[in-house]
Every structure is written in structure tokens, then in C-alpha cells.
Motif scaffolding. Structure first.
Motif, PDB file in Angstrom:
ATOM      1  N   THR A 265      -0.548   2.842  -4.908  1.00  0.00           N
ATOM      2  CA  THR A 265      -0.600   1.567  -4.189  1.00  0.00           C
ATOM      3  C   THR A 265      -2.049   1.189  -3.904  1.00  0.00           C
ATOM      4  O   THR A 265      -2.448   0.023  -4.042  1.00  0.00           O
ATOM      5  N   LEU A 266      -2.838   2.169  -3.530  1.00  0.00           N
ATOM      6  CA  LEU A 266      -4.257   1.950  -3.251  1.00  0.00           C
ATOM      7  C   LEU A 266      -4.991   1.472  -4.509  1.00  0.00           C
ATOM      8  O   LEU A 266      -5.823   0.561  -4.449  1.00  0.00           O
ATOM      9  N   ILE A 267      -4.666   2.083  -5.626  1.00  0.00           N
ATOM     10  CA  ILE A 267      -5.300   1.709  -6.889  1.00  0.00           C
ATOM     11  C   ILE A 267      -4.963   0.266  -7.248  1.00  0.00           C
ATOM     12  O   ILE A 267      -5.848  -0.519  -7.628  1.00  0.00           O
ATOM     13  N   LYS A 268      -3.715  -0.114  -7.124  1.00  0.00           N
ATOM     14  CA  LYS A 268      -3.306  -1.483  -7.456  1.00  0.00           C
ATOM     15  C   LYS A 268      -3.980  -2.498  -6.536  1.00  0.00           C
ATOM     16  O   LYS A 268      -4.389  -3.574  -6.986  1.00  0.00           O
ATOM     17  N   PHE A 269      -4.133  -2.135  -5.270  1.00  0.00           N
ATOM     18  CA  PHE A 269      -4.807  -3.038  -4.331  1.00  0.00           C
ATOM     19  C   PHE A 269      -6.274  -3.194  -4.724  1.00  0.00           C
ATOM     20  O   PHE A 269      -6.824  -4.299  -4.717  1.00  0.00           O
ATOM     21  N   GLY A 270      -6.913  -2.090  -5.065  1.00  0.00           N
ATOM     22  CA  GLY A 270      -8.307  -2.149  -5.498  1.00  0.00           C
ATOM     23  C   GLY A 270      -8.469  -2.975  -6.758  1.00  0.00           C
ATOM     24  O   GLY A 270      -9.419  -3.767  -6.890  1.00  0.00           O
TER      25      GLY A 270
END
Length: 235
Positions: A190-195
Motif C-alpha cells: 500500500t505504501l509503495i502504491k501511494f508513493g
């Protein structure tokens, strides 16, 4: 084999590297005696119990790591520095080994050289790794995920951005779905997609093709924004 011959063979095979008594017993049954005699002069230096080194000069810690023959894997932030061109320079070297005795030898040697080595011991190395310039380095995808787990957001997103053409996003997704940012319930994927969403917004084009993701945790959200901004600033 006499002492001089024994030393000559050591220099030929182990110059620049740490080596253990157990490995030398295969060369000669009197290895322990010969090593003891050589350490009394200037030929061989004892590093810790059962481990030795032939005095050699190095350009830096990286030079030693490349010359040292012991099995070790460059991991986490140190691996990220390999992939992202040392975007965040760190003087700490993070390594993983599968031999406890070698771990102690590395730590003792690094201390004697004023290098900062953080060495993890694992019976089986839990990180994906590959060979890069003669060293085993944690893979792009694995080190991105592990850096995010440890809140090293700039290391991770710099690696993701600079190596975006080489990243296997299916592998990244598989690794990131099952790991969480330390002390949170937030999945790394989820963090990667947000970044990735933020990178697209900053550049005004679709660099990363992912469905937009949001992060509810305000502190994490702000830190990701700061990390991406830093990468964009110097990209």
C-alpha cells in the motif's frame, strides 16, 4: 611444507580476506602451530578466536568487502545505496551471514578498522540476493520492501525511482503484500502504491501504472511525501 611455504600459500590464497583456522587445517595438519608462530612476527594478525588476517591496505570498507572471501549478503539500506547510486550516504554497512563465528570475526575486524558493520546471523539467509560487482547484494525488490519496513523511506523510494525500468513489480507486489511497516498495520505494498501515485502527481505524467492508493495514517503519509519530494528534487 615448511613455514615459509605455508605463509606463501596463505598470501596467495587469502591476501585481503579474513580466514579461519578450520579452513587452513585442510592445507596442513600443523596449521595451528604455523599460525601461532606467524602471529608472533608481523606476518599474520589474529582477529578473534580462530580467525586471522594478513595485513593489507584497503581503499575503503567496500574494497575489503569485495576482497573478503567469506559468504555475506549486503542488505537493507546498504543494498539500497548500491541500487540508488548512494542517494543517501550512510557509513553503516548492513550485512547478513550464515556463520556465527564469521559474524564475530567481521564485527571484530570492522571495529579494528573503525568501520561500522551491523552483521545479522541467520541459519538460512532470509533475503533474496544476487551478485553485483563481485558481491552478493539484496535484490532491488527485497531491499525496497525491507527499507520501507524499517521506515527508511528515502532509501526505498530513491531505489524504486532510479531503477524503475529494472524493478520486477510482480515480485515487489508479492513481497510487499505480506510485510508491514514496523509497528503499524500498514502493508508495504500500500505504501509503495501511494508513493508511486505521488511520483505521478509530481511529474504530471504516468510514470508508474498503478491504481491510486491512500494512506490514513497521517504521520506515515507525511513521511512518504517528504521522501518522494526529496527524490524528485534531486532526480
Amino acid at each position: 611444507m615448511y613455514l615459509d611455504e605455508f605463509k606463501a600459500r596463505l598470501v596467495k590464497e587469502w591476501s585481503g580476506s579474513l580466514f579461519s583456522l578450520s579452513s587452513l587445517r585442510k592445507i596442513h595438519p600443523r596449521a595451528k602451530e604455523y599460525l601461532h608462530r606467524l602471529t608472533k612476527g608481523n606476518g599474520i594478525r589474529r582477529i578473534t578466536w580462530g580467525w586471522y588476517w594478513i595485513p593489507t591496505s584497503y581503499k575503503d570498507a567496500w574494497d575489503f568487502l569485495a576482497k573478503d572471501k567469506g559468504f555475506k549478503v549486503i542488505i537493507k539500506q546498504t543494498a539500497a545505496s548500491v541500487w540508488n547510486y548512494d542517494f543517501i550516504h550512510r557509513d553503516v554497512f548492513r550485512l547478513a551471514v550464515n556463520n556465527q563465528s564469521y559474524k564475530r570475526a567481521l564485527e571484530a575486524f570492522a571495529k579494528s578498522m573503525n568501520w561500522d558493520f551491523e552483521v545479522e546471523y541467520h541459519k538460512k539467509i532470509p533475503y533474496e540476493y544476487e551478485k553485483v560487482d563481485g558481491l552478493f547484494v539484496e535484490t532491488l525488490e527485497s531491499c525496497i520492501v525491507d527499507c520501507l519496513v524499517e521506515w527508511s523511506f528515502i532509501d526505498a523510494f530513491a531505489t524504486l525511482y532510479f531503477r524503475r525500468e529494472e524493478v520486477d513489480f510482480d515480485r515487489l507486489k508479492n513481497l510487499g503484500r505480506w510485510k508491514r511497516v514496523s509497528k503499524t498495520n500498514l502493508r508495504v505494498w500500500t505504501l509503495i502504491k501511494f508513493g508511486c501515485k505521488l511520483f505521478n502527481e509530481y511529474f504530471g505524467k504516468e510514470i508508474f501504472k498503478f491504481k491510486a492508493a491512500e494512506i490514513k495514517e497521517a504521520d506515515v503519509r507525511e513521511l512518504v511525501k517528504e521522501a518522494v519530494e526529496k527524490v524528485v528534487e534531486f532526480a
